[in-house]
Design a protein around this motif. Structure first.
Motif, PDB file in Angstrom:
ATOM      1  N   LEU A 159       0.830  -1.209   0.000  1.00 14.47           N
ATOM      2  CA  LEU A 159       0.000   0.000   0.000  1.00 14.47           C
ATOM      3  C   LEU A 159       0.863   1.257   0.000  1.00 14.47           C
ATOM      4  CD1 LEU A 159      -2.793  -1.077   2.519  1.00 14.47           C
ATOM      5  CD2 LEU A 159      -2.989  -0.857   0.034  1.00 14.47           C
ATOM      6  N   HIS A 160       1.995   1.189   0.682  1.00 16.30           N
ATOM      7  CA  HIS A 160       2.937   2.315   0.706  1.00 16.30           C
ATOM      8  C   HIS A 160       3.397   2.652  -0.714  1.00 16.30           C
ATOM      9  CE1 HIS A 160       6.546   4.479   2.535  1.00 16.30           C
ATOM     10  NE2 HIS A 160       6.909   4.331   1.268  1.00 16.30           N
ATOM     11  N   GLU A 161       3.820   1.616  -1.445  1.00 18.09           N
ATOM     12  CA  GLU A 161       4.300   1.842  -2.804  1.00 18.09           C
ATOM     13  C   GLU A 161       3.156   2.225  -3.744  1.00 18.09           C
ATOM     14  OE1 GLU A 161       7.297   2.150  -3.052  1.00 18.09           O
ATOM     15  OE2 GLU A 161       8.062   1.029  -1.346  1.00 18.09           O
ATOM     16  N   TYR A 162       1.994   1.626  -3.515  1.00 19.24           N
ATOM     17  CA  TYR A 162       0.819   1.961  -4.331  1.00 19.24           C
ATOM     18  C   TYR A 162       0.467   3.438  -4.161  1.00 19.24           C
ATOM     19  CZ  TYR A 162      -4.036   2.093  -5.919  1.00 19.24           C
ATOM     20  OH  TYR A 162      -5.203   2.411  -6.557  1.00 19.24           O
ATOM     21  N   ALA A 163       0.576   3.938  -2.942  1.00 23.23           N
ATOM     22  CA  ALA A 163       0.246   5.346  -2.689  1.00 23.23           C
ATOM     23  C   ALA A 163       1.171   6.271  -3.475  1.00 23.23           C
ATOM     24  CB  ALA A 163       0.341   5.636  -1.192  1.00 23.23           C
ATOM     25  N   HIS A 164       2.466   5.936  -3.499  1.00 23.97           N
ATOM     26  CA  HIS A 164       3.401   6.715  -4.322  1.00 23.97           C
ATOM     27  C   HIS A 164       2.949   6.706  -5.789  1.00 23.97           C
ATOM     28  CE1 HIS A 164       6.411   7.609  -1.345  1.00 23.97           C
ATOM     29  NE2 HIS A 164       6.756   6.343  -1.137  1.00 23.97           N
TER      30      HIS A 164
ATOM     31  N   THR B 249      -1.121  -2.429  -9.522  1.00 25.61           N
ATOM     32  CA  THR B 249      -1.734  -3.746  -9.288  1.00 25.61           C
ATOM     33  C   THR B 249      -1.500  -4.248  -7.867  1.00 25.61           C
ATOM     34  OG1 THR B 249       0.235  -4.984  -9.994  1.00 25.61           O
ATOM     35  CG2 THR B 249      -1.347  -4.347 -11.711  1.00 25.61           C
ATOM     36  N   LEU B 250      -0.696  -3.513  -7.104  1.00 21.36           N
ATOM     37  CA  LEU B 250      -0.347  -3.904  -5.732  1.00 21.36           C
ATOM     38  C   LEU B 250       0.471  -5.191  -5.685  1.00 21.36           C
ATOM     39  CD1 LEU B 250      -3.753  -3.020  -4.079  1.00 21.36           C
ATOM     40  CD2 LEU B 250      -1.575  -2.010  -3.426  1.00 21.36           C
ATOM     41  N   ASN B 251       1.057  -5.553  -6.803  1.00 26.07           N
ATOM     42  CA  ASN B 251       1.879  -6.759  -6.878  1.00 26.07           C
ATOM     43  C   ASN B 251       3.307  -6.422  -6.457  1.00 26.07           C
ATOM     44  OD1 ASN B 251       3.293  -9.065  -7.499  1.00 26.07           O
ATOM     45  ND2 ASN B 251       2.493  -9.267  -9.570  1.00 26.07           N
TER      46      ASN B 251
ATOM     47  N   ALA C 255      10.716   1.628  -3.895  1.00 32.03           N
ATOM     48  CA  ALA C 255      10.816   0.736  -5.042  1.00 32.03           C
ATOM     49  C   ALA C 255      10.185   1.230  -6.319  1.00 32.03           C
ATOM     50  CB  ALA C 255      10.197  -0.613  -4.688  1.00 32.03           C
ATOM     51  N   VAL C 256       9.247   2.146  -6.265  1.00 31.37           N
ATOM     52  CA  VAL C 256       8.596   2.549  -7.503  1.00 31.37           C
ATOM     53  C   VAL C 256       9.423   3.652  -8.169  1.00 31.37           C
ATOM     54  CG1 VAL C 256       6.290   1.915  -6.748  1.00 31.37           C
ATOM     55  CG2 VAL C 256       7.098   4.211  -6.300  1.00 31.37           C
TER      56      VAL C 256
ATOM     57  N   TRP D 280       4.614  21.200  -5.518  1.00 25.15           N
ATOM     58  CA  TRP D 280       3.713  20.597  -4.544  1.00 25.15           C
ATOM     59  C   TRP D 280       3.385  19.155  -4.922  1.00 25.15           C
ATOM     60  CZ3 TRP D 280       3.044  22.122   0.148  1.00 25.15           C
ATOM     61  CH2 TRP D 280       3.155  23.476   0.480  1.00 25.15           C
ATOM     62  N   ARG D 281       3.224  18.891  -6.211  1.00 27.65           N
ATOM     63  CA  ARG D 281       2.913  17.534  -6.651  1.00 27.65           C
ATOM     64  C   ARG D 281       4.069  16.590  -6.370  1.00 27.65           C
ATOM     65  NH1 ARG D 281      -0.105  18.434 -12.528  1.00 27.65           N
ATOM     66  NH2 ARG D 281      -1.918  19.577 -11.722  1.00 27.65           N
ATOM     67  N   HIS D 282       5.287  17.034  -6.623  1.00 24.06           N
ATOM     68  CA  HIS D 282       6.458  16.217  -6.331  1.00 24.06           C
ATOM     69  C   HIS D 282       6.528  15.899  -4.835  1.00 24.06           C
ATOM     70  CE1 HIS D 282       8.547  16.102 -10.223  1.00 24.06           C
ATOM     71  NE2 HIS D 282       8.114  17.344 -10.412  1.00 24.06           N
ATOM     72  N   SER D 283       6.275  16.895  -4.000  1.00 18.24           N
ATOM     73  CA  SER D 283       6.313  16.685  -2.556  1.00 18.24           C
ATOM     74  C   SER D 283       5.223  15.713  -2.109  1.00 18.24           C
ATOM     75  CB  SER D 283       6.148  18.024  -1.822  1.00 18.24           C
ATOM     76  OG  SER D 283       7.235  18.880  -2.070  1.00 18.24           O
ATOM     77  N   LEU D 284       4.055  15.864  -2.671  1.00 21.56           N
ATOM     78  CA  LEU D 284       2.941  15.003  -2.286  1.00 21.56           C
ATOM     79  C   LEU D 284       3.199  13.553  -2.671  1.00 21.56           C
ATOM     80  CD1 LEU D 284       0.158  14.811  -1.033  1.00 21.56           C
ATOM     81  CD2 LEU D 284      -0.837  15.349  -3.266  1.00 21.56           C
ATOM     82  N   ILE D 285       3.809  13.336  -3.835  1.00 22.90           N
ATOM     83  CA  ILE D 285       4.134  11.973  -4.263  1.00 22.90           C
ATOM     84  C   ILE D 285       5.049  11.311  -3.235  1.00 22.90           C
ATOM     85  CG2 ILE D 285       5.410  10.615  -5.966  1.00 22.90           C
ATOM     86  CD1 ILE D 285       4.414  12.663  -8.063  1.00 22.90           C
ATOM     87  N   SER D 286       6.038  12.030  -2.763  1.00 24.68           N
ATOM     88  CA  SER D 286       6.964  11.475  -1.776  1.00 24.68           C
ATOM     89  C   SER D 286       6.289  11.263  -0.433  1.00 24.68           C
ATOM     90  CB  SER D 286       8.176  12.401  -1.607  1.00 24.68           C
ATOM     91  OG  SER D 286       8.926  12.483  -2.800  1.00 24.68           O
ATOM     92  N   ALA D 287       5.393  12.164  -0.059  1.00 23.76           N
ATOM     93  CA  ALA D 287       4.732  12.060   1.251  1.00 23.76           C
ATOM     94  C   ALA D 287       3.669  10.976   1.284  1.00 23.76           C
ATOM     95  CB  ALA D 287       4.109  13.403   1.619  1.00 23.76           C
ATOM     96  N   ALA D 288       3.134  10.605   0.127  1.00 24.32           N
ATOM     97  CA  ALA D 288       2.009   9.666   0.085  1.00 24.32           C
ATOM     98  C   ALA D 288       2.342   8.323   0.724  1.00 24.32           C
ATOM     99  CB  ALA D 288       1.553   9.463  -1.364  1.00 24.32           C
ATOM    100  N   GLY D 289       3.560   7.831   0.528  1.00 21.96           N
ATOM    101  CA  GLY D 289       3.939   6.537   1.075  1.00 21.96           C
ATOM    102  C   GLY D 289       3.922   6.497   2.596  1.00 21.96           C
ATOM    103  N   PRO D 290       4.730   7.332   3.260  1.00 22.56           N
ATOM    104  CA  PRO D 290       4.731   7.320   4.727  1.00 22.56           C
ATOM    105  C   PRO D 290       3.396   7.727   5.328  1.00 22.56           C
ATOM    106  CG  PRO D 290       6.141   9.081   3.860  1.00 22.56           C
ATOM    107  CD  PRO D 290       5.797   8.200   2.713  1.00 22.56           C
ATOM    108  N   LEU D 291       2.614   8.553   4.633  1.00 22.67           N
ATOM    109  CA  LEU D 291       1.280   8.882   5.146  1.00 22.67           C
ATOM    110  C   LEU D 291       0.397   7.633   5.191  1.00 22.67           C
ATOM    111  CD1 LEU D 291       0.518  12.334   3.469  1.00 22.67           C
ATOM    112  CD2 LEU D 291       0.959  11.874   5.893  1.00 22.67           C
TER     113      LEU D 291
END
Length: 266
Positions: free
Chosen positions: A57-62, A81-83, A112-113, A124-135
């Motif tokens: 889910l962490h990687e999927y969020a990214h 695909t969450l694979n 990994a992604v 802001w989009r670049h920052s959000l992409i990085s923050a999505a995983g740990p969030l």
């Protein structure tokens, strides 16, 4: 925001992830009911499977955030695909995190992604992409600890409570480590778009070694103590008692003798 365009098959949940979810559900049920003759084995399998689910889910969020920010290539790469087998560094994102949990009970950040950053416009989009995983780890920790901070533990078997506490501990450590502003970690990815080109060029060579640096520093007693003081403060704020964390950790390592006090709490 850029319209996300992918083929229908690019977003189909993989059978591998479904299988991991099934293992999580079955071993969670075994932990709850006490069906297994050795509760520690059920706790080990439940926590490990749930931990792998959180990594996916962490990687999927990214990837999902990148998709909606303009990088439509993540679909063709299989990231939606969450694979876990589709990750560019399965060793770093799945194998090593699981090994570190088994060895030391700490949530190792993955990475990994591969995001094609040139497709994305706006800091802001670049920052959000990085923050999505740990969030995602933060959200996972909130879900695991909900019975504690909602004072809804009545009727929850002790072994399941211990497993939730230990799983939450892993999520909290992963979130904290991931948010560190160290090159190679998501925390640095959050602030990188706001740094000058000169600074980014100077820091770039150190990115592959950022995670190794963090874990080397964590071996220092003073740093290790300070880190776990922060972790303990977060866990206390979530109303997760130390006893449950301790017994969850002890039961997870079922090959070691579990303290008698944890058996009394069951």
């Amino acid at each position: 925001m850029t319209t996300a365009t992918t083929r229908p098959g690019d977003r189909q949940v993989s059978s591998v992830f479904v299988g991991i979810l099934a293992v999580t559900a079955v071993t969670g049920w075994a932990t709850w009911t006490g069906y297994a003759e050795q509760p520690g084995i059920a706790v080990f399998l439940f926590v490990t499977a749930a931990w792998i689910v959180s990594l996916c889910l962490h990687e999927y969020a990214h990837a999902r955030t990148a998709l909606h920010s303009g990088d439509i290539s993540v679909g063709a790469k299989g990231y939606l695909t969450l694979n876990p087998l589709k990750y560019t560094h399965a060793l770093l994102s799945i194998v090593l995190p699981v090994v570190f949990v088994i060895m030391g009970g700490i949530g190792l950040p993955g990475g990994a992604v591969f995001i094609e950053r040139n497709r994305i416009r706006g800091r802001w989009r670049h920052s959000l992409i990085s923050a999505a995983g740990p969030l995602t780890n933060v959200l996972f920790a909130a879900v695991c600890t909900a019975p504690f901070w909602l004072d809804a533990l009545d009727g929850v078997p002790a072994d399941f409570r211990f497993a939730l506490a230990f799983l939450a501990l892993l999520q909290v450590t992963a979130a904290i480590l991931n948010f560190l502003p160290v090159p190679g970690l998501d925390g640095y990815g959050v602030i990188e778009p706001w740094l000058s080109y000169k600074v980014k060029r100077q820091v770039e060579p150190f990115a592959p070694f950022g995670l190794l640096f963090v874990f080397a520093v964590l071996w220092l007693p003073a740093v290790n103590e300070a880190f776990f003081d922060v972790v303990d403060a977060v866990m206390r704020a979530l109303d997760v008692d130390m006893f449950s964390q301790y017994c969850g950790d002890a039961q997870y390592r079922f090959w070691q003798e579990s303290p008698a006090i944890c058996s009394l709490g069951s």
